[in-house]
Design an enzyme around this catalytic site. Structure first.
Site, short mmCIF file in Angstrom:
data_model
loop_
_atom_site.label_atom_id
_atom_site.label_comp_id
_atom_site.label_asym_id
_atom_site.label_seq_id
_atom_site.Cartn_x
_atom_site.Cartn_y
_atom_site.Cartn_z
CD GLU A 274 -3.96 0.55 13.13
OE1 GLU A 274 -5.08 0.15 12.38
OE2 GLU A 274 -2.93 -0.37 13.73
CG HIS B 96 4.46 3.57 -17.49
ND1 HIS B 96 4.57 3.61 -18.58
CD2 HIS B 96 5.45 3.45 -16.97
CE1 HIS B 96 5.62 3.91 -18.64
NE2 HIS B 96 6.49 3.53 -17.59
CE LYS C 261 -11.27 -4.69 15.25
NZ LYS C 261 -10.10 -4.52 16.26
#
Ligand code: PA5
Length: 444
Positions: A285, A306, A420
């Site tokens: 951010e 793995h 948003k």
């Protein structure tokens, strides 16, 4: 805490990291003098040294009230209002705490997703349980957290009674504005303030992180002490080569400039998983803007050797690794001898599990270097509150400097508003009428 950069420097032309010294020093000076981009969000810079014993006592006293009255505490928050506390608690907690008896209340995190199943299952678990709520939101209006708090407040009041609920609901929010503040003032909850000049992802050493961590039974005094000592070590007047945050910022930017665009934070202890999640938010951010920024990724080794191990060894050569290594485990366990040796493991008999883990780390580091992956290594003597406090401040300071090195504002997050806006338009939030009309046209 020790920072080793030799295995990254070896990928660079001679003197490359030191070439950053002047720029790093200028970035630090700009942070110190408040002349950098985002200078209204520099409250984290000297936050550790500003924390007083009285303040720690106040947090611990509130934690005690919650502990005395609750068997579970729901911490509602998202992003910076969630990840710091989650990271520290997960790092210090027993791996199987939820299956073992404990005197400390269970800390349950919510408000960090919009899952009907998650919330329903949480409510189901809380039926008949004495629980409190810590509602954390700087803006006081974040949808995920607000929905969760509405549900938790109602349930807490119904189950614990309104008077007890007032004692066990705590709000951590802005001093004056936002719905969380309005509600807390009206209901008379205990509140703590998130300082205006501390952004969410830099707020773990404010009550945002300290209260949940104290509620979980961990020593916030030692956490803060670690951060205070690291604040001194990373001081603007410290010589470049002995300032770990400065050297880290310089090294990661030097390899970034050579095309290593992805930094993978690596751990060899499952307990550090959420430290990586916190770190990804901090760096992602802060740096990912204006078309720039190292992409922060993470893996848990040896588990992910793995799975992602193949890609790291052999995939596109655009990555570098930063490994967090713990010198000594908090337990003592060796591989037992087996008379039959059917599994062929007697060559390890008597060796500590941690010795095997460290050999896996060294073997992996060498293999990845051979595969073209620069390696930065951060080691801590053991996993405790003090070391985590050090790591937190080290990464925060390294992040502030790094963001300025690529000339972005490390302290805003304009990009997170886009989803948003669309979500509110789609949900028909009052005030979004024009956006609703536009988005409906777009999807019809
Ligand atoms: O780092 C940030 O600023 C964000 O991740 C916020 O912490 C997050 O969006 C939550 O915001 P708030 O605390 O206002 O609810």
């Amino acid at each position: 805490m020790k920072l080793e950069i030799n295995n990254a420097v070896s990928f660079l032309a001679e003197g490359k990291v030191n070439e950053y010294e002047a720029k790093v020093m200028a970035a630090q000076k700009a942070l110190e003098e408040g002349t950098c981009k985002g200078n209204d969000f520099l409250g984290w810079l000297h936050l550790p040294s500003s924390i007083t014993p009285e303040f720690i006592n106040e947090i611990n006293a509130t934690a005690k009230t919650l502990q005395d009255n609750c068997d579970a505490i729901v911490v509602a928050g998202i992003g910076g209002s969630y990840l710091g506390a989650k990271a520290v608690i997960a790092a210090l907690d027993d791996n199987f705490s939820w299956l073992k008896k404990s005197n400390a209340p269970r800390i349950l995190f919510a408000g960090n997703n919009i899952s009907e199943d998650y919330l329903s299952e949480l409510i189901d678990y809380l039926k008949g349980v004495k629980f409190g709520v810590i509602n954390i939101s700087k803006s006081g209006t974040t949808t995920e957290t607000a929905i969760t708090f509405r549900l938790m407040k109602k349930m807490c009041e119904e189950q614990m009674g309104k008077d007890v609920a007032k004692k066990v609901i705590v709000a951590i929010t802005d001093a004056k504005k936002g719905a969380a503040r309005t509600c807390a003032d009206k209901e008379g909850y205990k509140t703590f303030v998130i300082p205006d000049n501390v952004g969410g992802r830099f707020s773990v050493l404010t009550p945002v992180g300290l209260l949940p961590i104290a509620c979980a039974g961990f020593d916030i005094c030692q956490l803060v002490k670690g951060a205070q000592d690291m604040e001194k070590e990373c001081d603007v007047n410290a010589p470049f080569c002995s300032n770990p945050a400065a050297v880290y910022a310089a090294t990661r930017n030097a390899v970034y400039a050579e095309g290593k665009k992805i930094e993978i934070l690596v751990n060899y202890q499952p307990k550090l998983h959420y430290v990586s999640e916190w770190w990804k938010q901090l760096y992602g951010e802060s740096e990912g803007k204006d078309g720039k920024g190292i992409f922060p990724a993470s893996v848990d080794f040896s588990t992910d050797l793995h799975s992602m191990g193949q890609w790291i060894q052999d995939g596109e050569r655009t990555i570098f690794e930063t490994v967090i290594s713990i010198d000594k485990p908090n337990h003592d366990l060796a591989v037992p001898t087996d008379a039959e040796n059917l599994d062929g493991l007697n060559f390890l008999a008597g060796k500590h599990i941690d010795e095997v883990n460290h050999k896996a780390e060294l073997g992996t580091c060498l293999a990845h270097i051979d595969g073209g992956v620069p390696n930065i290594r951060i080691s801590i003597p053991k996993l405790d509150e003090y070391a985590l406090g050090q790591l937190i401040y080290f990464f925060e300071k390294g992040c502030g400097i790094s963001g300025l090195l690529i000339d972005v504002n490390p302290f805003n997050q304009p990009g997170v508003e886009a989803y948003k806006k669309n979500m509110f338009a789609l949900l028909g939030k009052p005030g979004y009428e024009a956006e609703t009309e536009a988005i409906q046209k777009r999807i019809s």
